[in-house]
Design a protein around this motif. Structure first.
Motif, PDB file in Angstrom:
ATOM      1  N   VAL A  80       0.843  -1.196   0.000  1.00 42.74           N
ATOM      2  CA  VAL A  80       0.000   0.000   0.000  1.00 42.74           C
ATOM      3  C   VAL A  80       0.886   1.257   0.000  1.00 42.74           C
ATOM      4  N   ALA A  81       2.030   1.167   0.729  1.00 44.51           N
ATOM      5  CA  ALA A  81       2.942   2.313   0.769  1.00 44.51           C
ATOM      6  C   ALA A  81       3.376   2.703  -0.640  1.00 44.51           C
ATOM      7  N   GLN A  82       3.655   1.698  -1.447  1.00 43.45           N
ATOM      8  CA  GLN A  82       4.083   1.975  -2.824  1.00 43.45           C
ATOM      9  C   GLN A  82       2.985   2.705  -3.586  1.00 43.45           C
ATOM     10  N   LYS A  83       1.745   2.302  -3.295  1.00 47.43           N
ATOM     11  CA  LYS A  83       0.603   2.916  -3.963  1.00 47.43           C
ATOM     12  C   LYS A  83       0.507   4.396  -3.592  1.00 47.43           C
ATOM     13  N   ILE A  84       0.637   4.685  -2.293  1.00 46.11           N
ATOM     14  CA  ILE A  84       0.571   6.089  -1.854  1.00 46.11           C
ATOM     15  C   ILE A  84       1.755   6.865  -2.434  1.00 46.11           C
ATOM     16  N   ALA A  85       2.927   6.205  -2.434  1.00 47.21           N
ATOM     17  CA  ALA A  85       4.120   6.867  -2.963  1.00 47.21           C
ATOM     18  C   ALA A  85       3.911   7.248  -4.432  1.00 47.21           C
ATOM     19  N   ALA A  86       3.283   6.346  -5.162  1.00 47.47           N
ATOM     20  CA  ALA A  86       3.026   6.617  -6.583  1.00 47.47           C
ATOM     21  C   ALA A  86       2.090   7.817  -6.728  1.00 47.47           C
ATOM     22  N   ARG A  87       1.034   7.840  -5.919  1.00 43.52           N
ATOM     23  CA  ARG A  87       0.094   8.971  -5.922  1.00 43.52           C
ATOM     24  C   ARG A  87       0.835  10.284  -5.631  1.00 43.52           C
ATOM     25  N   LEU A  88       1.712  10.223  -4.625  1.00 46.57           N
ATOM     26  CA  LEU A  88       2.458  11.418  -4.241  1.00 46.57           C
ATOM     27  C   LEU A  88       3.310  11.915  -5.397  1.00 46.57           C
ATOM     28  N   ARG A  89       4.011  10.973  -6.024  1.00 46.53           N
ATOM     29  CA  ARG A  89       4.841  11.351  -7.166  1.00 46.53           C
ATOM     30  C   ARG A  89       3.976  11.974  -8.261  1.00 46.53           C
ATOM     31  N   ALA A  90       2.792  11.422  -8.390  1.00 44.79           N
ATOM     32  CA  ALA A  90       1.913  11.934  -9.453  1.00 44.79           C
ATOM     33  C   ALA A  90       1.367  13.316  -9.111  1.00 44.79           C
ATOM     34  N   GLU A  91       1.056  13.536  -7.825  1.00 48.83           N
ATOM     35  CA  GLU A  91       0.349  14.765  -7.471  1.00 48.83           C
ATOM     36  C   GLU A  91       1.248  15.913  -7.014  1.00 48.83           C
ATOM     37  N   ALA A  92       2.433  15.605  -6.479  1.00 48.42           N
ATOM     38  CA  ALA A  92       3.322  16.693  -6.029  1.00 48.42           C
ATOM     39  C   ALA A  92       3.854  17.419  -7.265  1.00 48.42           C
ATOM     40  N   ALA A  93       3.581  18.701  -7.319  1.00 47.76           N
ATOM     41  CA  ALA A  93       3.986  19.481  -8.490  1.00 47.76           C
ATOM     42  C   ALA A  93       5.500  19.588  -8.533  1.00 47.76           C
ATOM     43  N   PRO A  94       6.117  19.128  -9.610  1.00 52.44           N
ATOM     44  CA  PRO A  94       7.586  19.080  -9.688  1.00 52.44           C
ATOM     45  C   PRO A  94       8.229  20.444  -9.510  1.00 52.44           C
ATOM     46  N   GLU A  95       7.511  21.487  -9.913  1.00 52.38           N
ATOM     47  CA  GLU A  95       8.136  22.808  -9.908  1.00 52.38           C
ATOM     48  C   GLU A  95       8.180  23.435  -8.515  1.00 52.38           C
TER      49      GLU A  95
END
Ligand code: SF4
Ligand code: SF4
Ligand code: MG
Ligand code: MG
Ligand code: MG
Ligand code: MG
Ligand code: MG
Ligand code: MG
Ligand code: MG
Ligand code: MG
Ligand code: MG
Ligand code: MG
Lengths: 350, 80, 382, 350, 382, 80
Positions: free
Chosen positions: C12-27
């Protein structure tokens, strides 16, 4: 009333207690030795009755000497007591040098007022452990300290053993790429003792894992005489501290797999409750081995075939690391340093 | 960090005293702070006292929500 | 262990981590403060930092009741043991906190003080019952989580008429500390210290509820997510904070609904107000004097107040000059910015509050994180 | 402030004290070992840094192992301290088996709060004694017990030694007609310790006789390898108890000459004052030997030629006696039994 | 050591022995009781029995203040330590005297009683000064020799107003004990027990003088020779007794003129009467209740009397039934007449008063003399 | 037996306190019970107190008398 001519009133092993006279070297001390220690440990060496014991050793071997003081409180705990511990602990330290333990010397420091019945329990347990392990207690010493200057009984044991040709085991021998093996679940001893501490008391079926590991070591060395590079029993300070010691001594790092390290659910639960980490909890019947990569499988198989290594696992790898960090890939997917124990591990509330 | 842990209340043993079970170990705790807790509830134990209870339904919902797209599961409680 | 193991699932941690990577604005940079040591501990122990995107940074707050205990307070407890001859009972956590004169409770014990570790305030009561000829003082520390059991002990002693029991009360309040951080000049001056949001306390909130945090969200325009102490709780809370930042919201959200309600534990709250009242001011180690940030024993229970009973006067003692804890606790500096981190100041010989407990920012970095400052080659041969 | 990169704050050997962390097996324990024990005892075996020490021994010899706990109070006394005592005592017990001592293992049980400065004094004294004797301390262990459950420091030492071919020394070897030799004056150690005890304090220049006797033993065995039948150091319980032990073990009696037994005038005076008997006072640098009659003169001459045996004397004879009494012809012209010590020897007023 | 070594000269001993052989009439038996353990000790330690003619027999009297201490008195001291929590200070001699329930002071200490050995009553005072929060009791035993230092301690405590010090007084009087023995039926009936004379106390007489013994010599027609405790003193005293018997005299003679005068130490006597007064009766172990044979603390010093202070009630406790001490102390039996001598009753586990201290008749015979009951072959080979 | 021993009074160190010497060892004792004792006297020490003194002339006479024929030396003090 008829009294036998050479009658000597025996020690009152039911209600008697240790007094200063038992440590003064006179007739009371001699009686304690004869009726308690000699009777329990009985062997040809002890019967020599001298200041030390004389014995033969197989020719041409290297010898190992190891010593440990045993000061556990409470003295009796689920799965063991200070007596068994004092035999196992020293056998294990000798075995961790790759040696076959031959003999044990035992030094007792008794507190004035210590019930003889408890002392007998401890001594009988030592005797049983020594017999079972086939390692006799061949010489000893008994001192008595005043009430309030001791804690029932302290036992320092010293073991002597012989190292077979070709065996070279040392904490300094780990090399990057080596495999780290663990003989079973961790944390039982420390948790079993904690569960008896006043004000921490909890009910559990966890028992100390106290055991003599020399036959396990023999089986491992049989599987690979030169592939076993490091042997260490993760006692005080637990697995974490032991691996840090080896990392520093060998000048390497380590990378562990948290998921591979077996912990009993009850031990896990007790640790959650008290804010402790099983990696830092003492074991008394487990060993960790560092093996050459090509020997690891054979050694692991030999461990699993032994009654004390049924749950043996590969828990990690030796790495190159100038900082000698022990790191761990967490079950959760992260990574962290597994540091030395800092200070004493105390139950926490926060 | 206020170490506290959910444990199953398995027996009331006296006024405000109960036995909880956790991973096979049992411990006596005070329930004076959770007067409504019943045998079978999961209470949250801190320094020998139950200080709260687990709401099983909320736990289920939280687990279901982990890592889902925002709004993909029923929204959690939100204060304005 | 039910309600524990499920919240530590690496998959599940990997799933949340993926969401975070997707949603945290890179800039942009996200800086969140976890107020509580419990969260700090989870981050360290489970290696959560590795699972967060590089532009999400966690700042360890002052949320460890042991770390924030000032030297002067430990000195009082030592004084009770060594000078007044009292049996001092305390939680294991406080035993090693450094005090004046290179002392600590552990060292005062080594010098002959009768200092006993207890697991619960109830145990201290029991020791008082068993030692009627001795003064027994419970050295009470902790946030709102730990306060109700102390209140219960005092009320029990009162009902029993236990004449030799008293409490050295050092209970502190989390909302005041968070306010204090938000009021500090560095944080107030927007931009100096970028705290974009807070992971709010877990177990504290079980007792006080989520309502008390609404004030910040409104007043300081910072999002707050109350989160459990399990690693998945922390990761989800970070995800929720990222979303609030992204969406420009500054709300109090509750990730820990399985244990926290809006109003909290009313039984516990009532008991606490019966026994305790606000202190006008209290010193926090690393933060200094913080107004209305702690509790004291009400006059109705005055005989159980060790400060009155033994006529103790508080004397503040400054931390080591080199110590950067104040700045670290506000998120202005990192442990490695401190000149004596890891050398003079270590977990064995802590100089400042952040090194005191394993929850402290410096201790956590020392024990779990310092390998990240140093490139480590991991080569597995053959 | 400039801090070296790998700076570690050293042990505070001036004002520091032992705390529980020093015994918990973590970093504090490791630091104590490195900065104090390793530094003082430094040798190749200890530097192995393992659970035990590995060493070679000369081929084909019998070995001796002996152990003793050392619990003296006060820790420091005129002429010595518990550290020197713990080295000498175990060397002597090994030597009393007719062996050449090779190595020592040391187990420390420290009391929480014990000043590091005092520990350093003790450890330095051990190191000096071990160096002087040429018997290195090759492995060790340190435990810490809570304040009030120990008494500063207890040291259990275990020694290992080798017995030369043809040497056969045992308390069981005395035969009627054998000669009893004593290496010097008796009672100094016990009186030196007593003189420091609170409420007994008296001023004296008596110093403990603590010394390692292995070179004296070597000289005696050189004089007669098979004529030396029994060696014993009359420690706790004094000369009287030691001779009773030998009498019982060998199944013989003894007849001593009181006039031959050397006692320093100050020791005599202290005993008169406190109601004690020098025959029951502990010695830590004396030995008693039972020799075949034809070897006695040569052995006595060898003793007298050695610095630790300058006052050696013949004090009596082994007799046939089914009751194993040790008797003494008194200086006064009478005869009496010299019994075992009974209980503890306490200062008396009547 | 001046005034000691000269009195231990073996050459002179032979000279006295020769005189004794010459003067002791071969056709009769001489039986003398040495009242004091000090004389018993000298006889044992120096092997004096060997030097006396076979027809001169020494009977060991009850003259050891430790041996005569009844079980009930030790019980009181133990009660003070274990039940009343007092620090009990006492001379080393009393530590191993058996009490009820297989206890002794040594064993009570092992069970947690705060029992301390002191060398002097002054040390007990010092302990009281150093422990103002604790009751400190000096368990005072001894004959007239030891009484004045106790009196001094009580007077000092009184002058200092030392509120936590008291004395459990067990001081006994030698003349009453000797009278008691002479009054016993076996001795009174001439012939049953042949006590032909007494070797009188040495150090007791320094304090009380030789005058108090004149009463016996007249009343019971028994010669008394006061003698020092050195072996030559004892032998000379025996010679002097033989002469009195031969000449039909029953006088008090003083062999110990270098230290004993007729009137004794008047300073010490005055101090003792200031602080103490006669007890109507006191139990002696082995002898039973003996009227006016002990001292108690005067009402003026009542607050220093542990018996009053702690409301102690004396409860007599019988000795082991097999014990023959009473008869041995009267000279009717010998240690070897006791069925349990050397088996059940040993110095390690004394059953009766005579085995308690090394001065007791049974202990002395066990430690120094039992080889004489058994033929020992001493063969020196080669 | 009332263990007591003659020792040489070598120094008065305070009211009723003195140092005695015996065979090379020194010990502090109380002289409260022998107010007339002077430095140079031999006092008889029991439980830390001087309880009497040695009369050197009597000591000499006693030694001379040992084992002599009755009446061969000046008679010792005799009470009727
Ligand atoms: S390393 Fe130590 S001194 Fe430096 S900031 Fe952290 S706690 Fe303070
Ligand atoms: S041997 Fe023991 S029991 Fe028998 S008379 Fe002597 S003291 Fe009493
Ligand atoms: Mg070891
Ligand atoms: Mg070990
Ligand atoms: Mg080990
Ligand atoms: Mg020994
Ligand atoms: Mg204890
Ligand atoms: Mg030994
Ligand atoms: Mg020895
Ligand atoms: Mg020995
Ligand atoms: Mg060890
Ligand atoms: Mg102590």
């Amino acid at each position: 009333m008829t009294i036998k001519k050479d009658y000597v009133r025996p020690l009152d092993l039911k209600n008697g207690r240790i007094d200063m006279g038992h440590g003064a070297g006179g007739r009371a001390a001699a009686q304690l030795i004869e009726e308690l220690f000699l009777k329990a440990f009985d062997n040809e060496y002890l019967r020599q009755g001298n200041d030390g014991a004389v014995f033969d050793i197989p020719a041409g071997h290297k010898l190992v000497m190891a010593t440990d003081g045993h000061v556990v409180s409470p003295l009796f705990f689920p799965g063991g007591d200070v007596g068994a511990l004092s035999v196992h602990g020293t056998i294990n330290d000798v075995a961790m040098c790759g040696a076959r333990p031959l003999h044990i010397a035992a030094s007792f420091i008794l507190e004035e007022g210590f019930p003889l019945a408890e002392l007998k329990r401890v001594v009988d347990s030592m005797a049983a452990a020594s017999r079972e392990a086939g390692v006799p207690i061949i010489t000893g010493d008994t001192k008595v300290v005043e009430k309030g200057k001791g804690d029932g009984v302290f036992i320092s044991t010293t073991g002597i053993g012989v190292v077979a040709h070709g065996v070279n085991v040392s904490g300094a021998n780990a090399r990057p790429g080596d495999v780290v093996l663990l003989s079973g679940t961790i944390g039982e001893h420390g948790v079993a003792v904690l569960s008896q501490r006043e004000s921490l008391e909890f009910e559990t079926t966890i028992a100390s894992d106290t055991a003599a590991l020399h036959t396990l070591v023999a089986a491992m060395l049989e599987a690979s005489r030169d592939g076993v590079r490091v042997l260490r029993d993760p006692t005080r300070g637990g697995l974490a501290t032991t691996l840090n010691e080896v990392a520093r001594q060998s000048g390497v790092g380590m990378l562990l797999e948290e998921a591979a390290i077996p912990v009993l659910p009850q031990v896990d639960a007790a640790c959650e409750l008290l804010g402790l980490d099983p990696l830092y909890i003492a074991n008394e019947g487990k060993l960790v081995a560092v093996c050459a990569p090509q020997s690891a499988a054979a050694v692991l198989a030999a461990m699993r075939a032994h009654p004390l290594g049924g749950n043996a696992v590969r828990i990690g790898t030796v790495t190159e690391d100038p900082h000698h960090f022990v790191q761990m890939a967490t079950r959760f997917g992260g990574r962290r340093v597994v540091d030395w124990l800092s200070g004493e591990q105390l139950p926490r509330i926060c | 960090m206020c170490l506290a842990i959910p444990a199953l209340l398995i027996e009331m043993i006296g006024p405000d005293q109960a036995i909880v079970e956790l991973g096979g170990i049992r411990k006596q705790v005070s329930t004076a702070l959770v007067p409504d807790a019943l045998v079978g509830d999961y209470v949250i134990v801190h320094v020998g006292h139950a200080i709260g209870q687990i709401d099983p339904e909320e736990a289920r919902r939280t687990l279901a929500m982990f890592g889902e797209l925002a709004g993909a599961t029923p929204a959690l409680e939100t204060q304005p | 262990m039910k309600y524990i193991d499920e919240f530590r699932d690496g998959g599940v941690a990997q799933k949340i981590a993926a969401r975070l990577r997707a949603e945290a604005a890179p800039e942009r940079q996200y800086s969140f403060m976890e107020f509580c040591g419990g969260h700090t501990h989870a981050i360290s122990r489970y290696g959560i930092t590795e699972l967060l995107p590089a532009n999400v940074r966690m700042i360890h707050g002052p949320g460890c009741p042991v770390c924030v205990l000032p030297i002067g307070r430990i000195d009082l407890a030592i004084q009770l043991a060594l000078d007044k001859g009292a049996i001092v009972c305390t939680y294991g956590d406080t035993m090693r906190v450094p005090a004046s004169d290179s002392l600590s409770l552990v060292r005062a014990k080594a010098r002959g003080g009768d200092i006993r570790m207890v697991y619960s305030a109830t145990d201290a009561l029991q020791i008082a019952r068993q030692n009627p000829g001795h003064e027994v003082v419970f050295f009470a520390i902790g946030f709102e989580t730990t306060t109700p059991p102390t209140a219960l002990a005092i009320r029990t002693a009162h009902l029993e008429g236990l004449a030799n029991f008293s409490v050295l009360c050092c209970h502190v309040l989390t909302p005041s500390a968070i306010t204090h951080i938000l009021e500090s000049p560095e944080v107030r001056q927007y931009g100096t210290v970028p705290i974009d949001g807070f992971v709010g306390p877990a177990h504290v909130s079980i007792v006080i509820g989520s309502a008390p945090y609404e004030h910040f969200a409104q007043e300081y325009r910072k999002p707050v997510v109350i989160a459990g102490f399990e690693p998945l709780d922390v990761m989800q809370a970070v995800l929720m904070l990222v979303r609030q930042v992204n969406e420009g919201r500054t709300e109090v959200e509750n990730e820990f609904t399985r244990a926290v309600t809006s109003e909290g534990n009313l039984t516990a709250q009532a008991l606490v107000s019966e026994v305790f009242e606000l202190r006008a001011s209290f010193e926090w180690r690393g933060l200094g004097e913080v107004p209305y940030s702690a509790l004291k024993i009400r006059p109705a229970f005055a005989s159980f107040d060790a400060e009155r009973r033994f006529g103790l006067g508080y004397r503040p003692v400054a931390d080591n000059k080199a110590c950067e804890c104040g700045a670290i606790l506000r998120g202005v500096k990192k442990p490695t910015d401190c000149k004596i981190f890891g050398t003079v100041c270590t977990p064995e010989n802590p100089m400042g509050s952040c090194m005191v407990s394993s929850e402290g920012a410096c201790a956590a970095h020392y024990s779990y994180g310092r390998f990240r400052d140093i490139p480590v080659r991991v080569e597995v041969a053959a």
